[in-house]
Design an enzyme around this catalytic site. Structure first.
Site, PDB file in Angstrom:
ATOM      1  CB  CYS A  79      -1.052   0.146   1.174  1.00  0.00           C
ATOM      2  SG  CYS A  79      -0.674   1.265   2.344  1.00  0.00           S
ATOM      3  CD  GLU A  80      -0.393   5.249  -3.912  1.00  0.00           C
ATOM      4  OE1 GLU A  80       0.430   4.754  -4.808  1.00  0.00           O
ATOM      5  OE2 GLU A  80      -1.128   6.252  -3.945  1.00  0.00           O
ATOM      6  CG  HIS A  81      -2.287   5.479   1.426  1.00  0.00           C
ATOM      7  ND1 HIS A  81      -3.570   4.830   1.113  1.00  0.00           N
ATOM      8  CD2 HIS A  81      -2.318   6.596   0.361  1.00  0.00           C
ATOM      9  CE1 HIS A  81      -4.120   5.482  -0.164  1.00  0.00           C
ATOM     10  NE2 HIS A  81      -3.238   6.418  -0.205  1.00  0.00           N
ATOM     11  CG  HIS A  82      -0.371   3.079   5.908  1.00  0.00           C
ATOM     12  ND1 HIS A  82      -1.498   2.978   5.125  1.00  0.00           N
ATOM     13  CD2 HIS A  82      -0.515   3.835   6.900  1.00  0.00           C
ATOM     14  CE1 HIS A  82      -2.512   3.616   5.998  1.00  0.00           C
ATOM     15  NE2 HIS A  82      -1.648   4.169   6.869  1.00  0.00           N
ATOM     16  CD  GLN A 120      -8.521  -3.989  -2.941  1.00  0.00           C
ATOM     17  OE1 GLN A 120      -8.314  -4.171  -1.868  1.00  0.00           O
ATOM     18  NE2 GLN A 120      -9.690  -4.820  -3.129  1.00  0.00           N
ATOM     19  CG  HIS A 148      -5.665  -3.291   2.375  1.00  0.00           C
ATOM     20  ND1 HIS A 148      -5.095  -2.617   1.438  1.00  0.00           N
ATOM     21  CD2 HIS A 148      -6.880  -3.823   1.818  1.00  0.00           C
ATOM     22  CE1 HIS A 148      -5.879  -2.524   0.471  1.00  0.00           C
ATOM     23  NE2 HIS A 148      -6.941  -3.194   0.439  1.00  0.00           N
ATOM     24  CB  CYS A 150      -1.660  -0.368   6.324  1.00  0.00           C
ATOM     25  SG  CYS A 150      -3.225  -0.152   5.289  1.00  0.00           S
TER      26      CYS A 150
HETATM   27 ZN    ZN Z   1      -2.258   1.358   3.994  1.00  0.00          ZN
END
Ligand code: ZN
Length: 191
Positions: A79-82, A120, A148, A150
């Site tokens: 995941c690119e956020h975490h 996703q 996920h 995260c």
């Molecule tokens: Zn994430």
């Protein structure tokens, strides 16, 4: 990645270990920076690949007007956020237009997009668009189910850690009956 990239990631990892209060010289951590760099090389392989490349000439003339479905393709992505993993399975269907694709190529298209930093929703669309582009079938449908880490590891939003996304193109978008046929075949998998 180049040798320079790898060295840089090793040194960033070393800094990270120090910043979180670890001792990077203790036995278990001594080779961690180089292991992390090697892992990252694998995680982001997809940036250098295109679906056209991985499919090559594995497209064959075939008179077939039934939906072709490849179910439960496992994947791992980040995941690119975490920068934490999300993983799950993907179901891909298409309605051929006198051409079919070698079955092993669909999981390879999935990996082109899984091995990048992702969300996703985007990955689902990218897989559908890629198959539509390389094969030009009458339509494509993709369903992606993923958990996920995260969400799971950070605890707070545990209840929303599982997500299902879909993308439809061509006849699957226009024709409800075709879409339903795809959905019912996908849903029958755990019987
Ligand atoms: Zn994430």
């Amino acid at each position: 990645m180049t040798g320079d990239n790898m060295k840089k990631i090793e040194s960033i990892t070393l800094d990270l270990l120090r910043e979180i209060g670890e001792n990077p010289d203790r036995e278990g951590l001594q080779n961690t920076p180089s292991r992390v760099a090697k892992s990252w090389e694998h995680f982001i392989k997809g940036y250098k690949q295109t679906p056209e490349e991985v499919v090559g000439d594995a497209i064959f003339e075939e008179l077939c007007d039934e939906i072709v479905i490849v179910k439960e393709i496992d994947f791992f992505s980040l995941c690119e956020h975490h920068l934490l993993p999300f993983k799950g399975c993907i179901h891909v269907g298409y309605l051929p237009d006198n051409k079919i694709i070698g079955l092993s190529k669909i999981p390879r298209i999935v990996d082109v997009y899984a091995r990048r930093l992702q969300v996703q929703e985007r990955m689902t669309q990218q897989i559908a668009d890629a198959l539509q582009r390389v094969l030009n079938p009458k339509g494509v449908a993709v369903i992606m189910e993923a958990e996920h880490l995260c969400m799971q590891m950070r605890g707070v939003e545990k209840k929303a850690s599982f997500m299902v996304t879909s993308a439809v193109r061509g006849v699957f978008e226009k024709n409800q009956k075709t879409r339903e046929e795809f959905l019912s075949i996908v849903a029958s998998r755990r019987s």
